[in-house]
Structures are given as structure tokens and as C-alpha cells.
Scaffold this motif. Structure first.
Motif, PDB file in Angstrom:
ATOM      1  N   LEU A 142       0.938  -1.192  -0.060  1.00 42.55           N
ATOM      2  CA  LEU A 142      -0.108  -0.152   0.152  1.00 42.55           C
ATOM      3  C   LEU A 142       0.909   1.212   0.068  1.00 42.55           C
ATOM      4  CD1 LEU A 142      -2.711  -1.040   2.538  1.00 42.55           C
ATOM      5  CD2 LEU A 142      -3.052  -1.090  -0.191  1.00 42.55           C
ATOM      6  N   CYS A 143       1.918   1.274   0.762  1.00 44.93           N
ATOM      7  CA  CYS A 143       2.939   2.463   0.604  1.00 44.93           C
ATOM      8  C   CYS A 143       3.318   2.754  -0.633  1.00 44.93           C
ATOM      9  CB  CYS A 143       4.151   2.037   1.742  1.00 44.93           C
ATOM     10  SG  CYS A 143       3.526   2.302   3.648  1.00 44.93           S
ATOM     11  N   GLY A 173       3.268   8.506  12.987  1.00 46.26           N
ATOM     12  CA  GLY A 173       4.468   9.605  13.238  1.00 46.26           C
ATOM     13  C   GLY A 173       4.880   9.829  11.658  1.00 46.26           C
ATOM     14  N   ASN A 174       5.221   8.515  11.059  1.00 45.73           N
ATOM     15  CA  ASN A 174       5.932   8.784   9.800  1.00 45.73           C
ATOM     16  C   ASN A 174       4.949   9.262   8.869  1.00 45.73           C
ATOM     17  OD1 ASN A 174       8.282   7.451  10.169  1.00 45.73           O
ATOM     18  ND2 ASN A 174       7.509   5.446   9.786  1.00 45.73           N
ATOM     19  N   GLY A 175       3.606   9.118   8.895  1.00 45.12           N
ATOM     20  CA  GLY A 175       2.556   9.573   7.936  1.00 45.12           C
ATOM     21  C   GLY A 175       2.437  10.917   8.178  1.00 45.12           C
ATOM     22  N   LEU A 195      -5.445   9.987   4.105  1.00 46.93           N
ATOM     23  CA  LEU A 195      -5.222   8.550   3.528  1.00 46.93           C
ATOM     24  C   LEU A 195      -3.739   8.111   3.657  1.00 46.93           C
ATOM     25  CD1 LEU A 195      -6.801   6.185   2.059  1.00 46.93           C
ATOM     26  CD2 LEU A 195      -5.990   7.143  -0.149  1.00 46.93           C
ATOM     27  N   ARG A 196      -2.722   9.029   3.387  1.00 47.48           N
ATOM     28  CA  ARG A 196      -1.367   8.547   3.806  1.00 47.48           C
ATOM     29  C   ARG A 196      -1.088   8.501   5.038  1.00 47.48           C
ATOM     30  NH1 ARG A 196       1.721  12.488  -0.836  1.00 47.48           N
ATOM     31  NH2 ARG A 196       2.036  11.058  -2.384  1.00 47.48           N
ATOM     32  N   VAL A 197      -1.501   9.085   5.970  1.00 46.19           N
ATOM     33  CA  VAL A 197      -1.463   8.681   7.315  1.00 46.19           C
ATOM     34  C   VAL A 197      -2.039   7.495   8.114  1.00 46.19           C
ATOM     35  CG1 VAL A 197      -1.980   9.441   9.530  1.00 46.19           C
ATOM     36  CG2 VAL A 197      -1.373  11.301   7.855  1.00 46.19           C
ATOM     37  N   TRP A 198      -3.410   7.079   7.302  1.00 49.69           N
ATOM     38  CA  TRP A 198      -3.837   5.781   7.551  1.00 49.69           C
ATOM     39  C   TRP A 198      -3.023   4.733   6.951  1.00 49.69           C
ATOM     40  CZ3 TRP A 198      -7.077   4.155  10.922  1.00 49.69           C
ATOM     41  CH2 TRP A 198      -8.135   5.160  11.498  1.00 49.69           C
ATOM     42  N   ILE A 199      -2.408   4.949   5.825  1.00 54.67           N
ATOM     43  CA  ILE A 199      -1.638   3.725   5.362  1.00 54.67           C
ATOM     44  C   ILE A 199      -0.430   3.452   6.085  1.00 54.67           C
ATOM     45  CG2 ILE A 199      -0.181   3.316   3.228  1.00 54.67           C
ATOM     46  CD1 ILE A 199      -2.015   4.972   1.406  1.00 54.67           C
ATOM     47  N   PHE A 200       0.255   4.610   6.677  1.00 52.76           N
ATOM     48  CA  PHE A 200       1.472   4.456   7.530  1.00 52.76           C
ATOM     49  C   PHE A 200       1.043   3.726   8.849  1.00 52.76           C
ATOM     50  CE2 PHE A 200       3.655   7.031   4.339  1.00 52.76           C
ATOM     51  CZ  PHE A 200       5.160   6.095   4.208  1.00 52.76           C
ATOM     52  N   LEU A 201      -0.093   4.203   9.305  1.00 49.66           N
ATOM     53  CA  LEU A 201      -0.877   3.705  10.389  1.00 49.66           C
ATOM     54  C   LEU A 201      -0.886   2.286  10.488  1.00 49.66           C
ATOM     55  CD1 LEU A 201      -3.242   5.342  13.096  1.00 49.66           C
ATOM     56  CD2 LEU A 201      -3.360   2.891  12.402  1.00 49.66           C
ATOM     57  N   LEU A 202      -1.473   1.830   9.440  1.00 44.08           N
ATOM     58  CA  LEU A 202      -1.619   0.314   9.159  1.00 44.08           C
ATOM     59  C   LEU A 202      -0.320  -0.401   9.077  1.00 44.08           C
ATOM     60  CD1 LEU A 202      -4.699   0.138   6.593  1.00 44.08           C
ATOM     61  CD2 LEU A 202      -4.617  -0.748   8.829  1.00 44.08           C
ATOM     62  N   GLY A 252       2.445   0.413  10.557  1.00 41.85           N
ATOM     63  CA  GLY A 252       2.805   0.265  11.752  1.00 41.85           C
ATOM     64  C   GLY A 252       2.324  -0.714  12.716  1.00 41.85           C
ATOM     65  N   VAL A 253       1.069  -0.882  12.529  1.00 40.67           N
ATOM     66  CA  VAL A 253       0.146  -1.810  13.249  1.00 40.67           C
ATOM     67  C   VAL A 253       0.706  -3.198  12.884  1.00 40.67           C
ATOM     68  CG1 VAL A 253      -1.998  -3.001  13.999  1.00 40.67           C
ATOM     69  CG2 VAL A 253      -1.599  -0.473  14.088  1.00 40.67           C
ATOM     70  N   VAL A 254       0.620  -3.497  11.549  1.00 41.83           N
ATOM     71  CA  VAL A 254       0.863  -4.966  11.092  1.00 41.83           C
ATOM     72  C   VAL A 254       2.387  -5.348  11.541  1.00 41.83           C
ATOM     73  CG1 VAL A 254       1.216  -6.121   8.992  1.00 41.83           C
ATOM     74  CG2 VAL A 254      -0.841  -4.971   9.217  1.00 41.83           C
ATOM     75  N   THR A 255       3.439  -4.179  11.373  1.00 40.93           N
ATOM     76  CA  THR A 255       4.742  -4.348  11.488  1.00 40.93           C
ATOM     77  C   THR A 255       4.848  -4.657  12.982  1.00 40.93           C
ATOM     78  OG1 THR A 255       5.394  -2.820   9.705  1.00 40.93           O
ATOM     79  CG2 THR A 255       7.068  -3.606  11.314  1.00 40.93           C
ATOM     80  N   ALA A 256       4.253  -4.129  13.949  1.00 41.17           N
ATOM     81  CA  ALA A 256       4.257  -4.396  15.222  1.00 41.17           C
ATOM     82  C   ALA A 256       3.805  -5.954  15.531  1.00 41.17           C
ATOM     83  CB  ALA A 256       3.657  -3.580  16.075  1.00 41.17           C
TER      84      ALA A 256
END
Length: 339
Positions: free
Chosen positions: A81-82, A130-132, A231-238, A240-244
Motif C-alpha cells: 500500500l505504501c 508519526g511517519n505518515g 489517506l497517507r497517514v492511515w496507510i502508514f498507521l496500518l 505500523g500496526v501490522v509491522t508491530a
């Protein structure tokens, strides 16, 4: 008086139609081959390895192969997605390390598996968001933003753990990465669920269509009413969650939170995505292609381990695969431009 009759125009139309259809059919065949070339290539590779490498096709090795790519597969779903939105994330390896360390520390101090998992996922969400914000709202280049985050989060992992591995003794947490359902390890099933969920998200939702739209042309997407920054913030948030989640699963598998784990992980994930047909220029992504890319990366590493190839040569091979992935993306982009 008899008259000669000439063949009507309708009698010659089938041959004319067939001749005119040939270029279209050839074009469709070329498009089909281009679309599925990686899948066909992997199928051929798999068959060759099954007959030429001892123990490769054994049930134990196939399950081990799937387990070895589970974390890469999970993170590749959100990295897709990123990349599709014309961004990327270099901080995923550090996020895996930090979430695993933080989860282990919370578990050690509270003896609560729920708090440990929740704390790790929250940390990943904050890092991703934060990245987003840095990229979408503060207009920091994705390379610089995620590179800085990679260094800071890795540093935090070493700081909170005091540079030491944080052991995990709780059997409930360990079973999180060791439990088997239907004969498959839980991490493999989680990775499979990620491919299904993000495949549906990409192909069958407004979120997925808008992601591809901002990757193809951000300004046109904005004019069409897409809230690009949000939308970009949401993509990076997802992301982060999946990576965690991948970090917590890794910590449960190795029974410790390791601050130096997953180094170079981000390159493997990006390589798998690009091999799977995700464009580095944004706007193009296929979830099945990403799955094939992940399997190629895992299969090559698995075979090198079976053949007892030295670790130094494995680094060389991973670099070559990354280079091949980028060159393949360039060739596809140029081919699409010519058409």
C-alpha cells in the motif's frame, strides 16, 4: 442468359475478421504472459528445486518455508500500500525490534499477555502515524523521514532494553508464535489472513482505489475529492500496526525481545513487493504478485540454507535479487510507457 455470381462480401468477412483479430489476440497473449510471468517462473523454479534439491519438497521443509516468510509476508501486504501510494517505509525492521522488546518488557513487569500485545501494537501504530504525519503534512521526503525513524526507533529499542535481549518465559505468549491450527503454525495463518484482508482492501474498497489513485497522480486524486494527506497517514498507521504484530510474533518465536533483530528486513520486504509487480513509481499493485514475490525471496533463502551456502554469499544473493527487482520494475515501466 446465365450470369456469373461473385462471392458476396459476407462470405469473405470471416477470414478478414480473423486476420484483423490476430494482432488483438497476440496483444492479449503478451499482456497475459506479462501479467503472469512471475507466477509461471516461480512454478517452474519450484518444480526444478523439488526434483533437484534433497528434502526441499518434504512436508517439514514446506511448512518451515512458509513459517520463514510469514513475517515478511505480513509486512509486505502493507508495504504494498505504501509503494502503491508512491511512498515507502524504511523503518519496518526497527519497528519489529522495538515492538518485540517493548512487548517483552511489559510482559515481564505486568505478567499480562494482553497488555504486552496491546502495548506493542500501540507503539507500532504511533510510529506508523508519526511517519505518515511527517510525510503527508510536514512534506518531509519519505526516504529521509523513514530513515530518521529507523535510526530513532532502533535506538529506542536499545535504550529501553539497555542493549540486552529481554527474555520471555510466559508460555501463553510463547504459544502465540508456536501454536498450530489445521497443521499450520499460527504465524502462517496470520500472514494468510493479511493477504486476504489487504487483497480485498486493495481491490474491492474505496480505500484501495484511492490508494492507487494517489500513487498514479496525487494532484488529480486531490481534485477528485480524495483526502490525500489523511489517506497517507492511515496507510502508514496500518503499516505500523501490522509491522508491530510481526515483531510480537517474532519475539514469541525466539522467546525474547531482541533490540538488534530484523536488521535489513525492510530491503527484503521492498524486494518482495517489487518482484511481485508493485511499481516503485506508485499506482500499480497486485496482492497475488506480492505473494509470489514473498515466496521467491523465501524459497531462494531456504534453498541456500538446505545447500549450506555460506552466509556471506547469501547477502550477495539478496543484493542481486533486490537489483533484479528494481531493473524488472524499470523494464515494466518503460514497456507501459511505449504502449
Amino acid at each position: 442468359m446465365n450470369t456469373l455470381t461473385t462471392p458476396s462480401s459476407s462470405s469473405t468477412s470471416p477470414s478478414t475478421s480473423t486476420a484483423s483479430d490476430r494482432p488483438a489476440m497476440n496483444s492479449k497473449h503478451r499482456a497475459w504472459l506479462n501479467e503472469h510471468s512471475m507466477t509461471l517462473g516461480y512454478a517452474l523454479l519450484f518444480v526444478v528445486l523439488a526434483f533437484s534439491v534433497e528434502n526441499f519438497f518434504s512436508a517439514a521443509n514446506i511448512v518451515g518455508l512458509m513459517l520463514s516468510v510469514a513475517q515478511i509476508g505480513m509486512v509486505a501486504c502493507t508495504m504494498m500500500l505504501c509503494l502503491a501510494s508512491r511512498d515507502f517505509d524504511l523503518s519496518v525492521g526497527s519497528t519489529i525490534a522495538f515492538s518485540g522488546v517493548l512487548g517483552a518488557i511489559i510482559l515481564e513487569r505486568t505478567q499480562s499477555v494482553g497488555l504486552a500485545i496491546g502495548g506493542g501494537l500501540l507503539a507500532g501504530a504511533l510510529i506508523g502515524a508519526g511517519n505518515g504525519v511527517l510525510i503527508a503534512y510536514l512534506r518531509v521526503n519519505a526516504l529521509i523521514a523513514t530513515l530518521a525513524t529507523m535510526l530513532m526507533v532502533r535506538g529506542l529499542a536499545f535504550i529501553v532494553s539497555k542493549g540486552q535481549a529481554v527474555g520471555i518465559a510466559d508460555e501463553s505468549f510463547i504459544s502465540f508464535g508456536d501454536t498450530r491450527l489445521f497443521g499450520l503454525p499460527l504465524p502462517v495463518l496470520v500472514a494468510a489472513a493479511c493477504f486476504v484482508v489487504f487483497g480485498v482492501l486493495l481491490n474491492h474498497t474505496v480505500f484501495g482505489r484511492n490508494t492507487l489513485a494517489i500513487g498514479g497522480n496525487p494532484e488529480a486524486a486531490r481534485l477528485a475529492g480524495v483526502k490525500v494527506e489523511k489517506l497517507r497517514v492511515w496507510i502508514f498507521l496500518l503499516q505500523g500496526v501490522v509491522t508491530a504484530m510481526a515483531g510480537l510474533i517474532l519475539a514469541s518465536r525466539i522467546t525474547s525481545g531482541q533490540p538488534n533483530s530484523a536488521q535489513g528486513f525492510e530491503l527484503d520486504v521492498i524486494s518482495a513487493c517489487v518482484l511481485g509487480g508493485v511499481s516503485l513509481l506508485g499506482g500499480r499493485a497486485r496482492i497475488f504478485g506480492v505473494l509470489i514475490g514473498v515466496l521467491i525471496m523465501g524459497t531462494v533463502e531456504n534453498v541456500m540454507n538446505l545447500l549450506d551456502v555460506d552466509a556471506f554469499y547469501q547477502y550477495l544473493m539478496r543484493g542481486l535479487i533486490l537489483l533484479a527487482a528494481v531493473l524488472l520494475d524499470q523494464l515494466k515501466t518503460r514497456g507501459a510507457a511505449r504502449r
